[in-house]
Write a protein that holds these residues in place. Structure first.
Motif, PDB file in Angstrom:
ATOM      1  N   ARG A  64      -7.747  53.046 -18.506  1.00 22.78           N
ATOM      2  CA  ARG A  64      -6.357  53.075 -18.041  1.00 22.78           C
ATOM      3  C   ARG A  64      -6.248  53.172 -16.519  1.00 22.78           C
ATOM      4  O   ARG A  64      -5.205  52.815 -15.954  1.00 22.78           O
ATOM      5  N   ASN A  67      -5.909  49.417 -14.901  1.00 23.21           N
ATOM      6  CA  ASN A  67      -4.631  48.725 -14.650  1.00 23.21           C
ATOM      7  C   ASN A  67      -3.562  49.689 -14.131  1.00 23.21           C
ATOM      8  O   ASN A  67      -2.372  49.421 -14.222  1.00 23.21           O
ATOM      9  N   LEU A  69      -2.446  52.509 -15.145  1.00 24.04           N
ATOM     10  CA  LEU A  69      -1.619  53.356 -16.014  1.00 24.04           C
ATOM     11  C   LEU A  69      -1.897  54.821 -15.694  1.00 24.04           C
ATOM     12  O   LEU A  69      -1.035  55.672 -15.875  1.00 24.04           O
ATOM     13  N   ASP A  92       1.334  46.270  -9.618  1.00 24.74           N
ATOM     14  CA  ASP A  92       1.966  45.167 -10.346  1.00 24.74           C
ATOM     15  C   ASP A  92       1.100  43.913 -10.303  1.00 24.74           C
ATOM     16  O   ASP A  92       0.971  43.202 -11.290  1.00 24.74           O
ATOM     17  N   ARG A  95      -1.736  44.340 -12.691  1.00 27.33           N
ATOM     18  CA  ARG A  95      -1.306  44.297 -14.092  1.00 27.33           C
ATOM     19  C   ARG A  95      -1.042  42.885 -14.571  1.00 27.33           C
ATOM     20  O   ARG A  95      -1.139  42.583 -15.751  1.00 27.33           O
ATOM     21  N   ARG A  96      -0.665  42.006 -13.634  1.00 28.97           N
ATOM     22  CA  ARG A  96      -0.446  40.621 -14.036  1.00 28.97           C
ATOM     23  C   ARG A  96      -1.752  39.940 -14.432  1.00 28.97           C
ATOM     24  O   ARG A  96      -1.754  38.973 -15.168  1.00 28.97           O
ATOM     25  N   MET A 100      -3.708  44.429 -21.774  1.00 31.80           N
ATOM     26  CA  MET A 100      -4.176  45.647 -22.438  1.00 31.80           C
ATOM     27  C   MET A 100      -3.695  45.697 -23.877  1.00 31.80           C
ATOM     28  O   MET A 100      -2.558  45.347 -24.177  1.00 31.80           O
ATOM     29  N   LEU A 119       8.820  38.015 -23.529  1.00 30.06           N
ATOM     30  CA  LEU A 119       9.497  38.921 -22.595  1.00 30.06           C
ATOM     31  C   LEU A 119       8.847  38.928 -21.209  1.00 30.06           C
ATOM     32  O   LEU A 119       9.500  38.679 -20.194  1.00 30.06           O
ATOM     33  N   ALA A 120       7.539  39.203 -21.181  1.00 33.24           N
ATOM     34  CA  ALA A 120       6.867  39.321 -19.880  1.00 33.24           C
ATOM     35  C   ALA A 120       6.768  37.982 -19.147  1.00 33.24           C
ATOM     36  O   ALA A 120       7.080  37.911 -17.959  1.00 33.24           O
ATOM     37  N   HIS A 123      10.277  37.406 -17.710  1.00 32.90           N
ATOM     38  CA  HIS A 123      10.812  38.359 -16.732  1.00 32.90           C
ATOM     39  C   HIS A 123       9.840  38.730 -15.627  1.00 32.90           C
ATOM     40  O   HIS A 123      10.255  39.288 -14.618  1.00 32.90           O
ATOM     41  N   VAL A 124       8.561  38.456 -15.814  1.00 36.85           N
ATOM     42  CA  VAL A 124       7.608  38.754 -14.747  1.00 36.85           C
ATOM     43  C   VAL A 124       7.228  37.481 -13.998  1.00 36.85           C
ATOM     44  O   VAL A 124       7.223  37.440 -12.781  1.00 36.85           O
ATOM     45  N   ARG A 168       0.423  38.842 -27.360  1.00 34.08           N
ATOM     46  CA  ARG A 168       1.385  39.197 -26.320  1.00 34.08           C
ATOM     47  C   ARG A 168       0.689  39.364 -24.973  1.00 34.08           C
ATOM     48  O   ARG A 168       1.175  38.892 -23.943  1.00 34.08           O
ATOM     49  N   ALA A 169      -0.472  40.026 -24.991  1.00 39.86           N
ATOM     50  CA  ALA A 169      -1.208  40.205 -23.736  1.00 39.86           C
ATOM     51  C   ALA A 169      -1.697  38.852 -23.207  1.00 39.86           C
ATOM     52  O   ALA A 169      -1.651  38.591 -22.007  1.00 39.86           O
ATOM     53  N   MET A 172       0.345  36.367 -20.895  1.00 35.98           N
ATOM     54  CA  MET A 172       0.418  36.573 -19.448  1.00 35.98           C
ATOM     55  C   MET A 172      -0.809  35.997 -18.761  1.00 35.98           C
ATOM     56  O   MET A 172      -0.991  36.145 -17.559  1.00 35.98           O
TER      57      MET A 172
ATOM     58  N   SER B 272       1.872  47.599 -18.702  1.00 37.06           N
ATOM     59  CA  SER B 272       0.629  46.829 -18.741  1.00 37.06           C
ATOM     60  C   SER B 272       0.912  45.328 -18.731  1.00 37.06           C
ATOM     61  O   SER B 272       0.042  44.536 -18.406  1.00 37.06           O
ATOM     62  N   LEU B 273       2.127  44.938 -19.097  1.00 31.62           N
ATOM     63  CA  LEU B 273       2.480  43.515 -19.045  1.00 31.62           C
ATOM     64  C   LEU B 273       2.999  43.114 -17.668  1.00 31.62           C
ATOM     65  O   LEU B 273       3.359  41.970 -17.442  1.00 31.62           O
ATOM     66  N   GLY B 274       3.089  44.075 -16.771  1.00 31.37           N
ATOM     67  CA  GLY B 274       3.524  43.768 -15.420  1.00 31.37           C
ATOM     68  C   GLY B 274       5.030  43.857 -15.228  1.00 31.37           C
ATOM     69  O   GLY B 274       5.541  43.505 -14.167  1.00 31.37           O
ATOM     70  N   LEU B 275       5.749  44.331 -16.238  1.00 32.25           N
ATOM     71  CA  LEU B 275       7.201  44.465 -16.080  1.00 32.25           C
ATOM     72  C   LEU B 275       7.508  45.595 -15.101  1.00 32.25           C
ATOM     73  O   LEU B 275       6.938  46.674 -15.197  1.00 32.25           O
TER      74      LEU B 275
END
Ligand SMILES: Nc1ncnc2c1ncn2[C@@H]1O[C@H](COP(=O)(O)OP(=O)(O)O)[C@@H](O)[C@H]1O
Ligand SMILES: [Mg+2]
Lengths: 260, 373
Positions: A64, A67, A69, A92, A95-96, A100, A119-120, A123-124, A168-169, A172, B272-275
């Protein structure tokens, strides 16, 4: 064209260096508790590393910090050429590049599977909705649950949820994937479907750090196995050596306990 | 002796057995199962038998339904004076709004319902447009319509507004502004930035620590002291601001409960997704937290709806205020008039609060979709 598709099709830009993660003298405390002690670890691009060790030894904390966390108090962590500092922008950025997967999946229960996966990117990365959905479906096919796209996480089995979490991971487009005991919360009959996805990911050359006690997985895909105890790296070796000829007393004790 | 069992055929599922309805059995398990239960049952029945008939007599059988003055409502054995309510209903709804201009108030009610009802029904499309109408267009149009001074509408100062109109305006504006404010305060209270956190806590605890009636008095008595002389700050507006700030502290606490109920894993997964902070809040945290907070938010909204009646202390005539002021009308002064008026006010508040409460139950059930299964 999105980065995602570009990278999928092999048009990946050349990596900055062959080192994916560099940890030097990393220390971390929770209050007075010294949770990570002088961690030195270099992970090369494409390397698969399995981390094991008793509960509370700092395995989760270690991955952790990679990234951001968990912030670390001392030492350097460089991920993909980006040094993790307390600067939010750096965190950030890292994390991109780092995906994880958690023990308890942590899917967003109010969103459908497809929405979880778009979502990511939307929005990212600012990917257009339609394109994000195509990418998401691509990865859902890869983890072999495209037919669940419009269901909610609560309607899926644990194994399916964890595969969604992996998809989902992946949407990205990470260069590094961290797994924190991805099969520990699963019913036994669902462990394999998740491990299969992870094995195929490993075979494609993804850089992976996996906290797990499934030693079969370690034997099959790991380049190195790390044994941790009391916040320290106690032993680190290739799986052949690690399982047949562990050097440290504590490693032997641990292996005898989990392999019996 | 362990024997080896192997099933030879697979059993199909069978329906559960249905028991026939048994009234005696139902009574004995539900109403007379224990001495305490028997006592509770007997006491309740006795209480209902004692109180219900006189209440019904007063409200319905002995009530006066028609009449044009107090004469109808005086006399022995007369119950509620509904004729009074009927004669004054226009004022109860419009307050002292000029009679010839009452259509403007009615039009406002229509515009308000036209925005609120489709918003509340999930199946109706164009929610975004609907929200823009409710939050931006409606307040602006309503202000012009009710206050006037444009398009040849004569000016009606807020001191002449009253009755249900004022109750609805104060409640709607109070609820509509306190929810977003409360959300921001709740987020601020959990912020990692100490200054924002401290300010949020100070704000919330300040407003939670004083009674609403004090807030209203302060807004009408003290605020003018801080304003330059001659600057007149609309009384209704002052009450609105005071009530909105007061309610926002309670909304913040309701939302905080929802925020706390979310597992840390949700923040971590989003991170962790960068949001970043705001996308995480908007897309991941708040949709879940608000769902959990609905009971608390509705609770606060209902309390606010009823508390609007306190504006009477600063001389605004809301529904309760205008009803009460009519007790002094010598044409209708009778022993039954005040009781009837208060019961009528209670009934109107109850209908509104009950509707809100039912709607929130419906919402909760509907929003639970993703959770269950
Ligand atoms: N947020 C936290 N606050 C305080 N102590 C923590 C926190 N997270 C972990 N710890 C402690 O740090 C140690 C290492 O935890 P962790 O990395 O989760 O271990 P592992 O994953 O190997 O089981 C444990 O003793 C744990 O109690
Ligand atoms: Mg752990």
């Amino acid at each position: 064209m999105s980065q995602t598709l570009a990278r999928e099709q092999g048009a990946m830009p050349p990596p900055m260096s062959d080192v994916a993660i560099e940890m030097r003298g990393v220390n971390k405390w929770f209050g007075d508790y010294h949770a990570l002690r002088d961690i030195d670890l270099t992970v090369k691009r494409g390397e698969r590393i399995v981390i094991c060790g008793p509960s509370g030894s700092g395995k989760s904390t270690l991955i952790r910090t990679i990234n951001g966390l968990e912030p670390h108090e001392q030492g350097r962590i460089v991920v993909d050429g980006i040094e993790l500092t307390s600067e939010l922008k750096k965190i950030d950025e890292v994390r991109r590049d780092v995906g994880m997967v958690f023990q308890h999946f942590n899917l967003f229960p109010h969103l459908t599977i497809l929405e979880n996966c778009t979502l990511a990117p939307v929005h990212v990365r600012g990917v257009p909705q339609k394109q994000a959905e195509e990418t998401a479906m691509h990865f859902l096919r890869r983890v072999r649950i495209p037919e669940q796209a419009n269901k909610y996480p609560g309607q899926l089995s644990g194994g399916q949820q964890q595969r969604v979490a992996i998809a989902r991971a992946l949407t990205m487009n990470p260069r590094i994937m961290l797994f924190d005991e991805p099969t520990s919360a699963l019913d036994p009959e669902m462990v394999k479907e998740v491990l299969d996805v992870m094995v195929s990911l490993a075979q494609e050359g993804m850089t992976m750090l996996v906290v797990t006690h499934v030693m079969g997985f370690a034997r099959q895909v790991a380049d190195r196995v790390i044994f941790m105890d009391a916040g320290q790296i106690v032993e680190m070796a290739d799986p052949g050596t690690f399982f047949t000829d562990p050097k440290h007393e504590r490693t032997r004790l641990f292996l005898s306990q989990i392999l019996e | 002796m362990a024997r080896h069992f192997v099933r030879s055929e697979v059993l199909a599922a069978r329906p559960a057995p249905r028991r026939p309805f048994d009234p005696i059995g139902w009574l004995s398990t539900n109403l007379f199962s224990s001495p305490l239960n028997i006592a509770a049952t007997v006491l309740s029945v006795a209480l209902i038998a004692k109180l219900l008939p006189p209440a019904l007599d007063w409200a319905i059988f002995d009530a006066v339904w028609v009449g044009s003055s107090r004469e109808a409502c005086v006399g022995p054995g007369v119950g509620a004076c509904w004729a009074f309510v009927w004669a004054k209903i226009g004022q109860f709804i419009h307050g002292h709004y000029p009679v010839g201009e009452r259509w403007r108030v009615d039009l406002f009610f229509v515009l308000f319902a036209a925005g609120l009802i489709p918003m509340a029904i999930p199946r109706v499309p164009f929610k975004r447009l609907n929200a823009v109408y409710l939050i931006l267009a409606l307040p602006l149009v309503s202000l012009l319509l009710l206050y006037g001074g444009v398009f040849g509408l004569r000016v009606v100062p807020t001191s002449q507004w009253g009755g249900l109109l004022v109750t609805i305006i104060v409640a709607a504006v109070g609820i509509a502004t306190s929810i977003p404010l409360g959300i921001l305060l709740a987020l601020g209270r959990r912020s990692k930035m100490p200054v924002i956190r401290m300010l949020s806590i100070a704000f919330i605890e300040f407003w939670r620590g004083i009674p609403l009636i004090t807030v209203l008095f302060m807004s009408s008595v003290m605020l003018p002291l801080f304003l330059p002389p001659g600057v007149d700050f609309d009384k209704l507006l002052r009450a609105l601001i005071g009530i909105a700030l007061y309610a926002s502290a309670y909304m913040a606490e309701a939302v905080r409960g929802g925020l706390q109920s979310l597992p840390r894993g949700q923040y971590e997964a989003a991170g962790s997704l960068g949001l970043g902070y705001w996308p995480t809040m908007r897309k991941v945290i708040l949709p879940q937290a608000l769902r959990v907070s609905i009971p608390g938010i509705v609770n606060t909204a209902i309390a606010l709806l009823k508390d609007t009646s306190l504006v009477i202390v600063i001389g605004l005539f809301d529904l309760l205020g205008i009803i009460q002021s009519n007790f002094a009308d010598s044409n209708w002064a009778s022993p039954a008039t005040p009781a009837t008026g208060y019961i009528f006010a209670a009934l109107v508040y109850w209908v509104m609060a009950f509707a809100v409460s039912r709607y929130s139950l419906f919402l909760e059930r509907r929003l639970d979709v993703g959770r269950r299964h």
